[in-house]
Design an enzyme around this catalytic site. Structure first.
Site, PDB file in Angstrom:
ATOM      1  N   TRP A 102       0.831  -1.204   0.000  1.00 23.82           N
ATOM      2  CA  TRP A 102       0.000   0.000   0.000  1.00 23.82           C
ATOM      3  C   TRP A 102       0.861   1.247   0.000  1.00 23.82           C
ATOM      4  O   TRP A 102       0.540   2.242  -0.665  1.00 23.82           O
ATOM      5  CB  TRP A 102      -0.986  -0.008   1.169  1.00 23.82           C
ATOM      6  CG  TRP A 102      -1.994  -1.116   1.012  1.00 23.82           C
ATOM      7  CD1 TRP A 102      -2.109  -2.239   1.769  1.00 23.82           C
ATOM      8  CD2 TRP A 102      -2.987  -1.228  -0.020  1.00 23.82           C
ATOM      9  NE1 TRP A 102      -3.116  -3.040   1.283  1.00 23.82           N
ATOM     10  CE2 TRP A 102      -3.678  -2.449   0.197  1.00 23.82           C
ATOM     11  CE3 TRP A 102      -3.376  -0.433  -1.094  1.00 23.82           C
ATOM     12  CZ2 TRP A 102      -4.721  -2.877  -0.635  1.00 23.82           C
ATOM     13  CZ3 TRP A 102      -4.418  -0.862  -1.921  1.00 23.82           C
ATOM     14  CH2 TRP A 102      -5.081  -2.071  -1.683  1.00 23.82           C
ATOM     15  N   ASP A 171      -1.674   6.465   6.224  1.00 26.10           N
ATOM     16  CA  ASP A 171      -2.787   5.618   5.766  1.00 26.10           C
ATOM     17  C   ASP A 171      -3.055   4.595   6.871  1.00 26.10           C
ATOM     18  O   ASP A 171      -2.350   3.608   7.004  1.00 26.10           O
ATOM     19  CB  ASP A 171      -2.386   4.923   4.456  1.00 26.10           C
ATOM     20  CG  ASP A 171      -3.413   3.874   4.020  1.00 26.10           C
ATOM     21  OD1 ASP A 171      -4.412   3.661   4.737  1.00 26.10           O
ATOM     22  OD2 ASP A 171      -3.197   3.259   2.958  1.00 26.10           O
ATOM     23  N   LYS A 195     -12.735  -1.974   7.310  1.00 26.22           N
ATOM     24  CA  LYS A 195     -12.080  -2.857   8.290  1.00 26.22           C
ATOM     25  C   LYS A 195     -12.667  -2.554   9.683  1.00 26.22           C
ATOM     26  O   LYS A 195     -13.511  -3.293  10.152  1.00 26.22           O
ATOM     27  CB  LYS A 195     -10.563  -2.671   8.274  1.00 26.22           C
ATOM     28  CG  LYS A 195      -9.919  -3.211   6.975  1.00 26.22           C
ATOM     29  CD  LYS A 195      -9.292  -2.120   6.236  1.00 26.22           C
ATOM     30  CE  LYS A 195      -8.429  -2.421   5.059  1.00 26.22           C
ATOM     31  NZ  LYS A 195      -8.604  -3.539   4.202  1.00 26.22           N
TER      32      LYS A 195
END
Ligand SMILES: Cc1ncc(COP(=O)(O)O)c(C=O)c1O
Length: 359
Positions: A102, A171, A195
């Site tokens: 990511w 992030d 999530k």
């Protein structure tokens, strides 16, 4: 009703209490005679939900008053572009610490808008570790430093906040709300919802107010944080259902004792799962012990030809979504807030039994 133990990396398990509340609410929400999906986002009922969600989030994370809380669409991926679009001009440099897929993706996205200096890159270690901070090659003039506190795929987590005066952009998609954080250490925090927040479709951005005036003038309206800050995130029609569910999840978290209580449970869940893996020669976790994730626990079977049987039998035992990401292989158990300690205990018991019969 039969519910499985869902170890998905995202979209992930939601608390059963929240699902039941949604079910009860659907036909006639708050006496409106409509479901929440059918009411105007500008109705007084929905505006109250949006305000309550923001207040709850601020309470849960003790967000200081000089930060805005935004709820855009587009997921964490859009924020990978919006961060440079809102913080840099074309000649500016941003530092990126790449400790997983990511972070790499975020650096690639930022390179379309500004100069990117990759200050550290753990790809040569298969993203199983975090390079020591003293080895990072940070630029002198970075506008910000971006990193991913928890890399969901390889299960690598920072258990420290990087130092220095450069504004930090993080992030936090797969770690937000899993424990307390000090928001004031960050310039910008962003997270996809699917999530620890709620269903996919809504995104969380927490941004320090003094940074809201830096956006490029040619940014589209919907890619400008200030547009959201100025309109209570009602810049256009927001994802009302996802926002409503996020509000219920925040309330559920408060009812559990907030992120402080969650942090204690999450530490316990992770430590017992890692202990079980470390105690066996049958399973291994490839990540350096000081940066193992509390939320995403990859594990490899010593004999990969047993992977299929492990997945099949775990599914039959009521456990789903344990297949590891294709780039890592093996298994991955994502143990977010809504995955109970009982679910982790069930997984550990299953792993022991599988080892006994196949080891
Ligand atoms: C750490 C991290 N960042 C970004 C993303 C991408 O999020 P989205 O699908 O919301 O764009 C994910 C998705 O799993 C993630 O785990």
């Amino acid at each position: 009703m039969s519910r499985v133990h869902n170890f998905s990396a995202g979209p992930a398990a939601l608390p059963l209490e929240v699902l039941q509340r949604i079910k009860d609410d659907i036909p006639d929400w708050q006496g409106t005679g409509m479901s929440v999906m059918e009411v105007s986002h500008r109705s007084k009922e929905f505006v109250a939900v949006a305000a309550h969600a923001e207040a709850s989030l601020r309470h849960l994370l003790s967000v200081p008053d000089d930060y805005s809380v935004l709820f855009p669409q587009g997921g964490a991926t859009l924020q990978m572009a919006m961060a440079p679009m809102n913080l840099t001009g074309p000649g500016d440099t941003a530092d990126y610490v790449v400790t997983g897929s990511w972070g790499k993706k975020a650096a690639g996205e930022a390179a379309k808008f500004c100069k990117v200096n990759v200050a550290a890159d753990a790809s040569d270690k298969n993203f199983t570790t975090i390079p020591d901070e003293s080895t990072w090659t940070r630029s002198d003039n970075a506008t910000y430093l971006h990193y991913v506190p928890n890399e969901t795929i390889a299960g690598v987590e920072f258990h420290f906040v990087p130092g220095g005066d450069v504004p930090l952009v993080a992030d936090m998609s797969s770690t937000i709300l899993s424990r307390p954080i000090d928001v004031s250490r960050f310039a910008v925090i962003y997270a996809g919802a699917q999530k620890n927040i709620g269903p996919a479709g809504i995104t969380l951005v927490i941004v320090r107010n003094d940074l809201l005036d830096r956006a490029r003038v040619d940014n589209p309206h919907l890619m400008t944080w200030k547009s959201y800050a100025d309109s209570d995130s009602m810049t256009n029609t927001p994802p009302t259902f996802a926002w409503y569910v996020a509000d219920l999840v925040f309330q559920w978290l408060k009812d559990q004792g907030g992120v402080e209580a969650m942090g204690v449970i999450n530490a316990r869940k992770a430590s017992k799962l890692y202990a079980a893996i470390d105690a066996s020669d049958f399973y291994t976790n490839p990540v350096a012990t000081d940066c193992r994730s509390w939320m995403n626990v990859p594990f490899i079977l010593a004999d990969s030809t047993l992977d299929g049987a492990f997945l099949e039998q775990s599914k039959a035992a009521g456990m789903t979504n344990l297949k590891g990401h294709r780039s890592v292989g093996g298994m991955r158990a994502s143990i977010y807030n809504a995955v109970s300690e009982a679910a982790v205990d069930a997984l550990i018991a299953f792993m022991a039994e599988f080892e006994r019969t196949n080891g």
